[in-house]
Design an enzyme around this catalytic site. Structure first.
Site, PDB file in Angstrom:
ATOM      1  N   GLY A 199       0.855  -1.192   0.000  1.00 17.12           N
ATOM      2  CA  GLY A 199       0.000   0.000   0.000  1.00 17.12           C
ATOM      3  C   GLY A 199       0.887   1.237   0.000  1.00 17.12           C
ATOM      4  O   GLY A 199       2.114   1.116   0.001  1.00 17.12           O
ATOM      5  N   CYS A 245      -5.732   9.958  -2.630  1.00 16.71           N
ATOM      6  CA  CYS A 245      -6.662   9.120  -3.395  1.00 16.71           C
ATOM      7  C   CYS A 245      -6.377   9.293  -4.887  1.00 16.71           C
ATOM      8  O   CYS A 245      -5.562  10.142  -5.282  1.00 16.71           O
ATOM      9  CB  CYS A 245      -8.103   9.507  -3.074  1.00 16.71           C
ATOM     10  SG  CYS A 245      -8.516  11.143  -3.709  1.00 16.71           S
ATOM     11  N   GLU A 249      10.132  -2.368   4.377  1.00 23.37           N
ATOM     12  CA  GLU A 249      10.665  -1.492   3.322  1.00 23.37           C
ATOM     13  C   GLU A 249      11.332  -2.293   2.195  1.00 23.37           C
ATOM     14  O   GLU A 249      12.413  -1.918   1.699  1.00 23.37           O
ATOM     15  CB  GLU A 249      11.655  -0.461   3.914  1.00 23.37           C
ATOM     16  CG  GLU A 249      11.091   0.370   5.054  1.00 23.37           C
ATOM     17  CD  GLU A 249      10.052   1.404   4.613  1.00 23.37           C
ATOM     18  OE1 GLU A 249       9.790   1.527   3.385  1.00 23.37           O
ATOM     19  OE2 GLU A 249       9.484   2.066   5.497  1.00 23.37           O
ATOM     20  N   SER A 261       3.916  -0.963   8.194  1.00 19.69           N
ATOM     21  CA  SER A 261       4.839  -1.314   9.289  1.00 19.69           C
ATOM     22  C   SER A 261       4.053  -1.714  10.532  1.00 19.69           C
ATOM     23  O   SER A 261       4.419  -2.680  11.208  1.00 19.69           O
ATOM     24  CB  SER A 261       5.773  -0.142   9.595  1.00 19.69           C
ATOM     25  OG  SER A 261       6.570   0.135   8.464  1.00 19.69           O
ATOM     26  N   GLY A 264      -0.140   1.942   7.016  1.00 17.20           N
ATOM     27  CA  GLY A 264      -0.092   1.022   8.154  1.00 17.20           C
ATOM     28  C   GLY A 264       0.634  -0.286   7.857  1.00 17.20           C
ATOM     29  O   GLY A 264       0.432  -1.275   8.560  1.00 17.20           O
TER      30      GLY A 264
HETATM   31  P1  ADP Z   1       3.470   2.677   6.489  1.00 20.75           P
HETATM   32  O1  ADP Z   1       4.460   1.682   7.012  1.00 20.75           O
HETATM   33  O2  ADP Z   1       2.485   2.085   5.513  1.00 20.75           O
HETATM   34  O3  ADP Z   1       4.102   3.934   5.953  1.00 20.75           O
HETATM   35  P2  ADP Z   1       2.896   3.096   9.275  1.00 20.75           P
HETATM   36  O4  ADP Z   1       2.542   1.739   9.829  1.00 20.75           O
HETATM   37  O5  ADP Z   1       4.305   3.576   9.509  1.00 20.75           O
HETATM   38  O6  ADP Z   1       2.554   3.131   7.712  1.00 20.75           O
HETATM   39  O7  ADP Z   1       1.956   4.240   9.860  1.00 20.75           O
HETATM   40  C1  ADP Z   1       0.551   4.140   9.913  1.00 20.75           C
HETATM   41  C2  ADP Z   1       0.077   5.232  10.855  1.00 20.75           C
HETATM   42  O8  ADP Z   1       0.379   6.503  10.268  1.00 20.75           O
HETATM   43  C3  ADP Z   1      -1.399   5.285  11.108  1.00 20.75           C
HETATM   44  O9  ADP Z   1      -1.825   4.388  12.105  1.00 20.75           O
HETATM   45  C4  ADP Z   1      -1.582   6.726  11.563  1.00 20.75           C
HETATM   46  O10 ADP Z   1      -1.286   6.845  12.934  1.00 20.75           O
HETATM   47  C5  ADP Z   1      -0.480   7.482  10.831  1.00 20.75           C
HETATM   48  N1  ADP Z   1      -0.919   8.329   9.711  1.00 20.75           N
HETATM   49  C6  ADP Z   1      -0.380   9.524   9.393  1.00 20.75           C
HETATM   50  N2  ADP Z   1      -0.922  10.015   8.251  1.00 20.75           N
HETATM   51  C7  ADP Z   1      -1.830   9.117   7.825  1.00 20.75           C
HETATM   52  C8  ADP Z   1      -2.709   9.032   6.680  1.00 20.75           C
HETATM   53  N3  ADP Z   1      -2.750   9.990   5.761  1.00 20.75           N
HETATM   54  N4  ADP Z   1      -3.502   7.955   6.552  1.00 20.75           N
HETATM   55  C9  ADP Z   1      -3.460   6.962   7.487  1.00 20.75           C
HETATM   56  N5  ADP Z   1      -2.653   6.975   8.570  1.00 20.75           N
HETATM   57  C10 ADP Z   1      -1.830   8.026   8.745  1.00 20.75           C
HETATM   58 MG    MG Z   2       6.537   1.602   6.978  1.00 21.31          MG
END
Ligand code: ADP
Ligand code: MG
Length: 204
Positions: A15, A180, A92, A22, A20
């Site tokens: 995604g 989106c 990652e 991680s 989310g």
């Molecule tokens: P990823 O690893 O996909 O980058 P993370 O697991 O690090 O995502 O982070 C997810 C968290 O980021 C969510 O639970 C929320 O607290 C925070 N967050 C910040 N901005 C957004 C957003 N635009 N949409 C959803 N969650 C977000």
């Molecule tokens: Mg991540």
């Protein structure tokens, strides 16, 4: 019925940024540890945003992880402890070379549960590194969405804010946001440029 050895399983969590991935990887790894499975977790050294020795989510959840420079380095670090490892987590994965694909399949053939998280597309909306191939070969793919920072709808894209077109600018706050389909644009970004100017004003 013939008795055959149980193979492992390849699970991919993907995604855009902030969806989310991680968090979900950390959740699955923690549950595996609760089930007394032995977990080894890795991340490429390009992602040093928060921790050198852990994977971390944007919501500050963490799980111990060893940093790897290359897929070969991952192999060198993992194989000596493979006998004591049930579950292999990698975050990652978009930054790893294509050799991660045969290594993941080799681990699955050896009976391991392999959990891989990574971005499926770049900010230019291209497939990102080995993640699409891993998705194609996985037993289970979880595609998460984030929240679009313009309208609040489900976001499947990662928007690069500002003008830079370098592929890898890791994790710098304010450089990326989730969008989106309607509000994503791979090369120009009027919303983002405004927001970048705003955040620069706030920081100044
Ligand atoms: P990823 O690893 O996909 O980058 P993370 O697991 O690090 O995502 O982070 C997810 C968290 O980021 C969510 O639970 C929320 O607290 C925070 N967050 C910040 N901005 C957004 C957003 N635009 N949409 C959803 N969650 C977000
Ligand atoms: Mg991540």
């Amino acid at each position: 019925m013939q008795q055959t050895p149980t193979p492992g399983v390849l699970e991919v969590v993907t995604g855009p940024m902030f969806s989310g991935k991680s968090e979900e990887l950390i959740r699955r790894l923690k549950r595996a540890r609760i089930a007394r499975q032995r977990v080894a977790c890795y991340k490429p050294d390009i992602d040093l945003r928060y921790h050198r020795t852990a994977i971390a989510s944007h919501s500050s959840q963490t799980h111990d992880a060893e940093v790897i420079a290359t897929v070969e380095d991952l192999r060198d670090k993992l194989f000596p402890i493979l006998g004591e490892t049930d579950v292999v987590g990698i975050d990652e994965a978009q930054f790893l070379s294509p050799e991660i694909v045969p290594l993941a399949l080799e681990l699955v053939a050896l009976g391991k549960r392999v959990l891989i998280a990574g971005l499926d597309t770049t900010f230019a909306n291209e497939p990102f590194g080995p993640v699409p191939n891993l998705m194609a070969l996985a037993d289970k793919v979880t595609k998460l969405s984030a929240v679009c920072m313009v309208c609040g709808q489900a976001a499947i894209h990662t928007q690069r804010l500002g003008q830079s077109q370098e592929l890898v600018v890791v994790g710098a706050a304010g450089l990326y946001e989730a969008r989106c389909r309607t509000h994503f644009s791979p090369f120009t970004d009027e919303h983002g440029s405004q927001q970048l100017e705003l955040s620069a004003q706030i920081q100044a």
